[in-house]
Design an enzyme around this catalytic site. Structure first.
Site, PDB file in Angstrom:
ATOM      1  N   CYS A   1      58.141  -6.948  21.006  1.00  0.00           N
ATOM      2  CA  CYS A   1      58.948  -7.436  19.865  1.00  0.00           C
ATOM      3  C   CYS A   1      60.437  -7.490  20.189  1.00  0.00           C
ATOM      4  O   CYS A   1      61.051  -8.540  20.263  1.00  0.00           O
ATOM      5  CB  CYS A   1      58.769  -6.507  18.673  1.00  0.00           C
ATOM      6  SG  CYS A   1      57.105  -6.270  18.168  1.00  0.00           S
TER       7      CYS A   1
HETATM    8  N1  SAJ Z   1      64.522   1.943  22.321  1.00  0.00           N
HETATM    9  C1  SAJ Z   1      65.713   2.471  22.791  1.00  0.00           C
HETATM   10  N2  SAJ Z   1      66.519   3.139  21.923  1.00  0.00           N
HETATM   11  C2  SAJ Z   1      66.179   3.298  20.605  1.00  0.00           C
HETATM   12  C3  SAJ Z   1      64.965   2.756  20.151  1.00  0.00           C
HETATM   13  C4  SAJ Z   1      64.146   2.083  21.018  1.00  0.00           C
HETATM   14  O1  SAJ Z   1      66.048   2.339  23.961  1.00  0.00           O
HETATM   15  O2  SAJ Z   1      66.942   3.944  19.874  1.00  0.00           O
HETATM   16  C5  SAJ Z   1      63.655   1.197  23.247  1.00  0.00           C
HETATM   17  C6  SAJ Z   1      62.288   1.818  23.407  1.00  0.00           C
HETATM   18  O3  SAJ Z   1      62.295   2.744  24.476  1.00  0.00           O
HETATM   19  C7  SAJ Z   1      61.409   0.606  23.711  1.00  0.00           C
HETATM   20  C8  SAJ Z   1      62.097  -0.525  22.963  1.00  0.00           C
HETATM   21  O4  SAJ Z   1      63.424  -0.094  22.700  1.00  0.00           O
HETATM   22  O5  SAJ Z   1      61.422   0.303  25.093  1.00  0.00           O
HETATM   23  C9  SAJ Z   1      61.407  -0.891  21.663  1.00  0.00           C
HETATM   24  O6  SAJ Z   1      61.258   0.308  20.954  1.00  0.00           O
HETATM   25  P1  SAJ Z   1      60.746   0.314  19.413  1.00  0.00           P
HETATM   26  O7  SAJ Z   1      60.758   1.703  18.942  1.00  0.00           O
HETATM   27  O8  SAJ Z   1      61.509  -0.694  18.652  1.00  0.00           O
HETATM   28  O9  SAJ Z   1      59.228  -0.074  19.581  1.00  0.00           O
HETATM   29  P2  SAJ Z   1      58.430  -1.370  19.220  1.00  0.00           P
HETATM   30  O10 SAJ Z   1      58.682  -2.466  20.168  1.00  0.00           O
HETATM   31  O11 SAJ Z   1      57.031  -0.914  19.056  1.00  0.00           O
HETATM   32  O12 SAJ Z   1      59.042  -1.815  17.836  1.00  0.00           O
HETATM   33  C10 SAJ Z   1      58.281  -1.765  16.677  1.00  0.00           C
HETATM   34  C11 SAJ Z   1      58.775  -2.941  15.922  1.00  0.00           C
HETATM   35  N3  SAJ Z   1      57.913  -3.250  14.835  1.00  0.00           N
HETATM   36  C12 SAJ Z   1      57.672  -4.556  14.610  1.00  0.00           C
HETATM   37  O13 SAJ Z   1      58.138  -5.455  15.261  1.00  0.00           O
HETATM   38  C13 SAJ Z   1      56.771  -4.850  13.489  1.00  0.00           C
HETATM   39  C14 SAJ Z   1      60.172  -2.698  15.400  1.00  0.00           C
HETATM   40  O14 SAJ Z   1      60.514  -3.680  14.421  1.00  0.00           O
HETATM   41  C15 SAJ Z   1      60.300  -1.351  14.755  1.00  0.00           C
HETATM   42  O15 SAJ Z   1      61.669  -1.165  14.390  1.00  0.00           O
HETATM   43  C16 SAJ Z   1      59.903  -0.289  15.746  1.00  0.00           C
HETATM   44  O16 SAJ Z   1      58.512  -0.531  16.058  1.00  0.00           O
HETATM   45  C17 SAJ Z   1      60.082   1.091  15.171  1.00  0.00           C
HETATM   46  O17 SAJ Z   1      60.975   1.229  14.307  1.00  0.00           O
HETATM   47  O18 SAJ Z   1      59.406   1.994  15.640  1.00  0.00           O
END
Ligand code: SAJ
Length: 421
Positions: A259
């Protein structure tokens, strides 16, 4: 609206199919991948998701069935498209799956059916891409069309497909009403009706670009604080004592997943064609895409202090999944780190308990025993709880700032994080 067909049985479609079946709909799952279809019909979840595996096993036999036969769509009152919307190697949106799914739906649609797209798409996709494909076979009086952006968060124990609030927007008022009624029949959470299908498409893109730019912001702060020798985790903790207007994000090795690193490019590209350049979103993407290289640079800084170089070094990269405690490796920064290390002449030993098939050595101990340096690229529980003795004598780059820095340093282990040292 008693029969539903979910098009695409991945991380988004399969949980949704199970939920529809659980809520009493006769549910079909359509997927072009026959291996996946057969596994699902044997009640085996095709990816690592404990909750979903349990759901699959408990579903009544006649409530949900997977198939690769698109003619089943003719029996369905509601058809929901949950196919991937990736970008290519030049970060250009790839809508081929959406176009193929829309064509399949158009060819087999039941007159009067409700078509919903959940895949993440740029504002305008439903009206400019999906609608013309449906209108090759039907008039807009023959079907209803809406967008309800997916909001699955893999691995999240609190939020799941049933309790995450959703937004819907339809091609017309009746489509919006029908789509909202459908989601209200399966969700325990609120369903917000928007004024248009384009507004609904824009919501998901906004929420995910919001996350990407915030991660880029904290990554840039981390790189700055490394020069100032300030511990960014302490500063985030301090800033987070403010009870309003601050939302913590955390620096790391980069942004992976299906995403966050993808969705901004959908808006950047669409906006370009409507005469607007997203400089800020593009810069955020550039910063986040640079973090794997920054992580390797942190290793080179540590080596320089010990008069060593990456060339000829054995480096253990712990973690291949894109985030903690999942087995999903899509767009994972770990692979970019490995690629850079190899290009600089290092020998890389990869280890991830969730991706055993890609491990260089079977056990983490063997991996570490053969490594001069360690990069923690994913903050899996196993690594956070790893006995620190295993890291003695090694140079440690904590790409997710997940170790107890003080304890590590007390053991005279060379330690650098991202925004901390
Ligand atoms: N990440 C960072 N720093 C942060 C948060 C995340 O480096 O503070 C990195 C993670 O390590 C990862 C990437 O970003 O590599 C994405 O992380 P994520 O927590 O956003 O995980 P996703 O991709 O599973 O995002 C999902 C998304 N949900 C949908 O698209 C429906 C996102 O919108 C949500 O915000 C996220 O989950 C969530 O909040 O957990």
């Amino acid at each position: 609206m008693q029969t539903v067909c979910i098009i695409g049985l991945g991380y988004v479609g399969l949980p949704l199919a199970c939920l529809c079946a659980k809520k009493g709909y006769t549910t079909w799952g359509y997927d072009v991948d026959t291996t996946k279809v057969n596994r699902i019909n044997q009640k085996k979840c095709p990816f690592n998701d404990e909750r979903l595996q349990k759901e699959l096993k408990t579903l009544a036999a006649d409530s949900f069935k997977a198939t690769s036969d698109p003619s089943i769509i003719r029996q369905c009152d509601t058809v929901i498209v949950c196919v991937p919307t990736p970008v290519d190697e030049k970060h250009m949106p790839d809508l081929a799956y959406v176009e193929s799914a829309a064509t399949t739906v158009a060819k087999h649609l039941k007159k009067g059916a409700l078509v919903i797209v959940e895949s993440t798409i740029y504002p305008g996709t439903c009206e400019e891409i999906v609608l013309p494909l449906l209108k090759k076979y039907w008039t807009t009086n023959d079907f209803f069309l809406a967008h309800c952006p997916e909001r699955i968060d893999p691995g999240n124990k609190q939020w799941n497909v049933e309790n995450i609030p959703r937004v819907v927007g339809g091609l017309n008022a009746e489509s919006t009403t029908k789509a909202a009624a459908f989601y209200r029949s399966i969700l325990t959470s609120a369903v917000t009706e928007l004024s248009s299908i384009k507004a609904a498409e824009a919501v998901k893109i906004m929420e995910n670009t919001f996350r990407d730019v915030n991660i880029a912001f904290i990554n840039e702060m981390a790189m700055s604080f490394d020069k100032l020798n300030i511990d960014i985790l302490e500063v985030i903790k301090g800033a987070n004592t403010k009870p309003f207007a601050f939302m913590p994000h955390y620096p790391g090795t980069g942004v992976g997943g299906h995403c966050i690193p993808v969705d901004p490019y959908y808006l950047i590209e669409k906006a370009k064609h409507s005469g607007f350049e997203h400089k800020f979103l593009s810069l955020a993407r550039e910063i986040n895409n640079n973090m794997p290289l920054y992580t390797v640079t942190r290793l080179e800084e540590a080596l320089a202090a010990a008069n060593k170089k990456v060339k000829g070094l054995s480096v253990a990269v712990l973690g291949l999944a894109y985030k903690a405690n999942v087995d999903d490796t899509r767009e994972s920064p770990s692979y970019k780190i490995i690629d850079i290390l190899k290009k600089r002449g290092a020998t890389v030993l990869a280890y991830d308990p969730y991706v055993p098939q890609q491990n260089t050595k079977e056990k983490v101990n063997d991996t570490l025993d053969n490594a001069d340096a360690v990069i923690i690229a994913t903050d899996h529980k196993e690594f956070k709880e790893m006995p620190l003795e295993r890291l003695k004598g090694k140079i440690v780059i904590d790409g997710k700032n997940c170790l107890d820095k003080e304890k590590v340093k007390k053991m005279c282990i060379s330690y650098r994080g991202i925004g901390r040292e």
